[in-house]
Design a protein around this motif. Structure first.
Motif, short mmCIF file in Angstrom:
data_model
loop_
_atom_site.label_atom_id
_atom_site.label_comp_id
_atom_site.label_asym_id
_atom_site.label_seq_id
_atom_site.Cartn_x
_atom_site.Cartn_y
_atom_site.Cartn_z
N TYR A 1 0.85 -1.19 0.00
CA TYR A 1 0.00 0.00 0.00
C TYR A 1 0.89 1.24 0.00
CZ TYR A 1 -4.08 -2.80 1.34
OH TYR A 1 -5.10 -3.71 1.37
N GLU B 1 -4.07 10.88 4.61
CA GLU B 1 -4.96 10.13 3.73
C GLU B 1 -4.96 8.66 4.10
OE1 GLU B 1 -3.91 13.09 -0.03
OE2 GLU B 1 -3.96 10.92 -0.32
N GLY B 2 -5.88 7.95 3.50
CA GLY B 2 -5.95 6.52 3.74
C GLY B 2 -4.90 5.77 2.93
N LEU B 3 -4.98 4.45 2.98
CA LEU B 3 -4.04 3.60 2.26
C LEU B 3 -4.56 3.31 0.85
CD1 LEU B 3 -3.33 3.10 5.29
CD2 LEU B 3 -2.63 0.81 4.60
N TYR C 1 -12.77 -4.46 8.53
CA TYR C 1 -11.68 -4.40 9.50
C TYR C 1 -11.58 -2.99 10.09
CZ TYR C 1 -10.25 -8.13 6.26
OH TYR C 1 -10.22 -9.23 5.43
N TYR D 1 -8.57 -0.69 12.01
CA TYR D 1 -7.17 -0.56 12.39
C TYR D 1 -6.97 0.79 13.07
CZ TYR D 1 -5.56 -4.57 9.63
OH TYR D 1 -5.35 -5.84 9.15
N GLN E 1 -3.87 3.76 13.81
CA GLN E 1 -2.53 4.23 13.47
C GLN E 1 -2.21 5.42 14.35
OE1 GLN E 1 -1.99 5.68 9.41
NE2 GLN E 1 0.03 4.74 9.33
N GLY F 1 3.01 2.10 13.59
CA GLY F 1 2.47 1.35 12.46
C GLY F 1 0.99 1.12 12.62
N LEU F 2 0.45 0.38 11.70
CA LEU F 2 -0.97 0.06 11.74
C LEU F 2 -1.23 -1.09 12.71
CD1 LEU F 2 -1.32 0.60 8.07
CD2 LEU F 2 -3.29 1.05 9.49
N PHE G 1 -3.98 -3.72 14.20
CA PHE G 1 -5.26 -4.36 13.98
C PHE G 1 -6.13 -4.28 15.23
CE2 PHE G 1 -8.30 -7.45 12.58
CZ PHE G 1 -8.56 -8.26 13.66
N TYR H 1 -12.02 -7.66 13.33
CA TYR H 1 -12.43 -8.12 12.01
C TYR H 1 -13.86 -8.62 12.08
CZ TYR H 1 -13.04 -11.88 8.52
OH TYR H 1 -13.52 -12.72 7.55
N SER I 1 -9.27 -9.70 18.62
CA SER I 1 -8.09 -9.82 19.46
C SER I 1 -7.31 -8.53 19.63
CB SER I 1 -7.17 -10.90 18.89
OG SER I 1 -6.75 -10.56 17.58
N LEU J 1 -8.68 3.64 11.09
CA LEU J 1 -8.89 3.29 9.69
C LEU J 1 -9.81 2.08 9.57
CD1 LEU J 1 -5.19 3.69 8.65
CD2 LEU J 1 -7.04 4.95 7.58
N ILE K 1 -7.99 -5.72 -0.14
CA ILE K 1 -8.55 -5.00 1.02
C ILE K 1 -8.44 -3.51 0.74
CG2 ILE K 1 -8.35 -4.60 3.49
CD1 ILE K 1 -7.05 -7.36 3.70
N TYR K 2 -9.57 -2.83 0.80
CA TYR K 2 -9.63 -1.40 0.50
C TYR K 2 -9.82 -0.62 1.79
CZ TYR K 2 -10.40 -3.07 -4.26
OH TYR K 2 -10.28 -3.68 -5.47
N PHE K 3 -9.03 0.43 1.94
CA PHE K 3 -9.09 1.26 3.14
C PHE K 3 -9.83 2.57 2.90
CE2 PHE K 3 -6.40 -0.54 6.48
CZ PHE K 3 -5.83 -1.60 5.81
N GLY K 4 -10.47 3.05 3.96
CA GLY K 4 -11.04 4.38 3.95
C GLY K 4 -9.96 5.40 4.28
N GLU K 5 -10.34 6.67 4.35
CA GLU K 5 -9.38 7.74 4.61
C GLU K 5 -9.15 7.98 6.09
OE1 GLU K 5 -9.21 9.98 0.42
OE2 GLU K 5 -9.57 11.19 2.22
N TRP L 1 -9.67 10.93 12.24
CA TRP L 1 -8.63 11.43 13.12
C TRP L 1 -9.26 11.79 14.46
CZ3 TRP L 1 -3.43 13.16 11.77
CH2 TRP L 1 -3.05 12.79 10.47
#
Lengths: 112, 116
Positions: A35, A41-43, B33, B35, B37, B42-43, B45, B48, B58, B91, B105-109, B112
């Motif tokens: 990614y 912004e998102g991924l 999912y 996540y 950040q 990092g991201l 989890f 799910y 978990s 996210l 797998i598609y992520f949203g923006e 915050w």
């Protein structure tokens, strides 16, 4: 995540140069995602690799998954300022196939 | 919509207040999912969903965190009695099925969240 190590952590290159980012796993990967993220912004999904030895390309970006499925590389040819951002690899492993574990990312800066 | 939609995009809340974050996945995607950040991290989890059930929660850091999904679509992540360490980007992502099936797998923006 210590399960996935990305290198380098940051990279500054001159526009037009080639570069490679690596993602190394401490165990066998069942699938590997790349990614790109820009600040705030998102991924953005780039590529997904599942089979050992697999290689995929999109525009000037090529990703490979090695035969042993414990490392992936992302190669950018003739970099452009639009390639700048944070590159993240995410993987799923046996026993946790419902979630992606992510590396800590590589910050790429491309100087015009 | 065409992509994963999250709201609010930004939220500032006082410590101790409850917050709700919403995710609208891509239509037809059964997997969802959450996540987190954090700055410089990092991201991470969190949870799910497959349909309306959550076979893997978990990653929820404490019992102040909960999530639900209704109608196999919209999901809400709730954080009760927010703490400053909850400040992060949350996210949401969706996919047609599990990653092991080779699904993208598609992520949203992201949403915050700032706890002051």
């Amino acid at each position: 995540s210590q399960e996935l190590e990305q290198s380098p952590q940051s990279l500054i290159v001159q526009e037009g140069k080639n570069l490679t980012i690596n993602c190394t796993s401490s165990k066998t990967l069942y699938g590997l995602y790349w990614y790109k993220q820009k600040y705030g912004e998102g991924l953005i999904f780039l590529m997904m690799l599942q089979k050992g030895g697999e290689e995929k390309s999109h525009e000037k970006i090529t990703a490979k998954l090695d035969e042993k499925k414990q490392q992936s590389s992302l190669h950018i040819t003739a970099s452009q300022p639009s390639h700048a951002g944070i590159y993240l690899c995410g993987a799923y492993f046996s026993g946790s196939a419902r979630q992606l574990t992510f590396g800590s990312g590589t910050q790429l800066t491309v100087l015009p | 919509g065409a992509g994963v939609s999250q709201s609010p995009s930004n939220k500032v809340t006082e410590k101790g207040k409850d917050v709700e974050l919403r995710c609208d996945p891509i239509s037809g995607h059964t997997a969802l999912y959450w996540y987190r950040q954090s700055l410089g991290q990092g991201l991470e989890f969190l949870i799910y969903f497959q349909g309306n059930s959550a076979p893997d929660k978990s990653g929820l850091p404490s019992d102040r965190f909960s999530a639900e999904r209704t109608g196999g679509s919209v999901s809400t992540l709730t954080i009760q009695r927010t703490q400053q360490e909850d400040s992060a980007v949350y996210l949401c992502a969706s996919s047609p099925g599990q990653p092991i099936s080779g699904n993208t797998i598609y992520f949203g923006e992201g949403s915050w969240l700032t706890v002051v």
